[in-house]
Design a protein around this motif. Structure first.
Motif, PDB file in Angstrom:
ATOM      1  N   LYS A 110       0.916  -1.152  -0.118  1.00 46.23           N
ATOM      2  CA  LYS A 110      -0.194   0.015  -0.041  1.00 46.23           C
ATOM      3  C   LYS A 110       0.798   1.192  -0.017  1.00 46.23           C
ATOM      4  O   LYS A 110       1.653   1.085   0.621  1.00 46.23           O
ATOM      5  N   GLY A 129      -4.571  15.315   7.250  1.00 37.86           N
ATOM      6  CA  GLY A 129      -3.704  13.903   7.357  1.00 37.86           C
ATOM      7  C   GLY A 129      -2.078  14.300   7.578  1.00 37.86           C
ATOM      8  O   GLY A 129      -1.971  15.304   6.802  1.00 37.86           O
ATOM      9  N   VAL A 155      -0.517  11.662   6.673  1.00 37.42           N
ATOM     10  CA  VAL A 155       0.046  10.766   5.601  1.00 37.42           C
ATOM     11  C   VAL A 155      -1.171  10.705   4.613  1.00 37.42           C
ATOM     12  O   VAL A 155      -2.424  11.098   4.948  1.00 37.42           O
ATOM     13  N   LEU A 156      -0.974  10.244   3.621  1.00 37.42           N
ATOM     14  CA  LEU A 156      -2.139  10.186   2.335  1.00 37.42           C
ATOM     15  C   LEU A 156      -2.029   8.717   1.787  1.00 37.42           C
ATOM     16  O   LEU A 156      -0.923   8.558   1.086  1.00 37.42           O
ATOM     17  N   SER A 157      -2.898   7.927   1.787  1.00 36.04           N
ATOM     18  CA  SER A 157      -2.852   6.554   1.036  1.00 36.04           C
ATOM     19  C   SER A 157      -3.426   6.980  -0.418  1.00 36.04           C
ATOM     20  O   SER A 157      -4.329   7.474  -0.556  1.00 36.04           O
ATOM     21  N   ARG A 200     -10.902  14.447  -2.074  1.00 36.34           N
ATOM     22  CA  ARG A 200     -11.487  13.518  -1.061  1.00 36.34           C
ATOM     23  C   ARG A 200     -11.825  14.372   0.066  1.00 36.34           C
ATOM     24  O   ARG A 200     -12.458  14.036   1.157  1.00 36.34           O
ATOM     25  N   ASP A 203      -9.856  15.856   2.279  1.00 39.92           N
ATOM     26  CA  ASP A 203      -9.071  14.959   3.175  1.00 39.92           C
ATOM     27  C   ASP A 203      -7.610  15.905   3.510  1.00 39.92           C
ATOM     28  O   ASP A 203      -6.473  15.543   2.929  1.00 39.92           O
TER      29      ASP A 203
END
Ligand code: C2E
Ligand code: C2E
Ligand code: C2E
Length: 91
Positions: free
Chosen positions: A9, A44, A46-48, A39, A41
């Motif tokens: 991932k 965060g 981190v970002l997936s 998103r 988003d």
């Protein structure tokens, strides 16, 4: 040889990304910003991102996905998985 990009991932470290020189990290930073906006988003550390996105970024950087993965690790932008497995197949 490509086990990293196929099975791991992709989790970007946004703090490291923000501290890199813009001429190196610029395209990646813009790509990550676009995903964050899509998103909603924004908060965060981190970002997936999608494995498919790594392939698109590799084209942008004119590298293979494995080469880009190695570069992201060198930049400190690619966070290891919880088990640290991202490092297992590099080299
Ligand atoms: P967290 O937000 O507390 O999420 C913990 C775990 O819940 C995640 O572990 C994941 O297994 C699951 N999870 C949370 N949200 C989702 C979701 O929208 N879809 C799916 N399929 N699973 C979800 P994971 O992935 O190892 O992430 C660990 C922590 O890393 C997260 O804790 C979060 O703080 C951060 N993180 C990872 N990816 C992102 C991201 O793209 N954006 C933001 N803002 N944080 C992220
Ligand atoms: P979309 O591709 O039509 O996805 C719609 C929604 O399905 C997403 O809303 C999300 O809730 C869920 N979804 C789709 N694929 C995944 C996945 O692999 N994992 C998880 N956890 N959820 C998934 P969301 O997050 O509000 O995203 C809205 C739109 O923004 C997406 O529509 C897509 O067009 C774009 N987008 C968001 N994140 C990414 C990304 O990491 N890469 C790319 N290429 N596009 C993204
Ligand atoms: P995840 O949410 O744990 O999803 C793991 C894998 O399950 C994804 O790998 C994808 O192959 C599949 N998957 C999950 N949800 C969907 C879906 O709605 N539609 C489809 N077609 N496949 C889905 P992938 O694509 O490499 O994404 C890796 C991680 O990136 C996701 O882990 C999630 O954390 C993040 N991500 C990717 N796309 C989105 C998105 O649109 N919105 C959000 N919020 N997160 C996303």
């Amino acid at each position: 040889s490509s086990a990293v990009t196929k099975s791991t991932k992709i989790v970007l470290n946004l703090e490291s990304l923000g501290s890199l020189p813009a001429d190196e990290a610029g395209p990646l930073a813009r790509y990550a910003s676009t995903i964050q906006a899509q998103r909603h988003d924004y908060n965060g550390k981190v970002l997936s991102i999608r494995a498919e996105d790594l392939k698109s970024l590799a084209i942008i950087y004119d590298m293979s996905p494995d080469e880009l993965t190695t570069r992201l690790i060198e930049w400190g932008v690619l966070s290891p998985g919880a088990d640290g497995s991202i490092y297992a197949d590099v080299d």
